[in-house]
Design a protein around this motif. Sequence first.
Motif: not given
Length: 119
Positions: A69-75
């Motif tokens: 989820l953190e990676l998706i939010n960064k993207k």
Amino acid sequence: MSHRHEPSSLKQTNKKHKGKNGRGKRNIKLTQGGKIQKLKLSDTASLINSVSKSNRLNQLNQTRKNKRLELINKKRIGSSFGPPKVIAFISLNDFIETIEFSESFLKFQSNTFVNNADN
């Protein structure tokens, strides 16, 4: 002449029942009998500190999900400075030149970007 029924070498052999070696439940309890040894203090501490397999798997899945989820939010955001922005300058009169104004605006933004990065 008398005829006999004798078993041949191809005789069927059935497997024995796998039971508990012929011992019943009562016999097992009787042979076990007696008191159970107490756990040492170090054994109880290791039991408390050890985490069950289901808890470990659950924790692993939760951390994996959070990282995803953190990676998706960064993207989605784009970068630490926010998503990329598209700016359009439209001249409503002849007194302002849009090219000069856009260049000065970009210089101003680059200066503020450098100042923010230093802080």
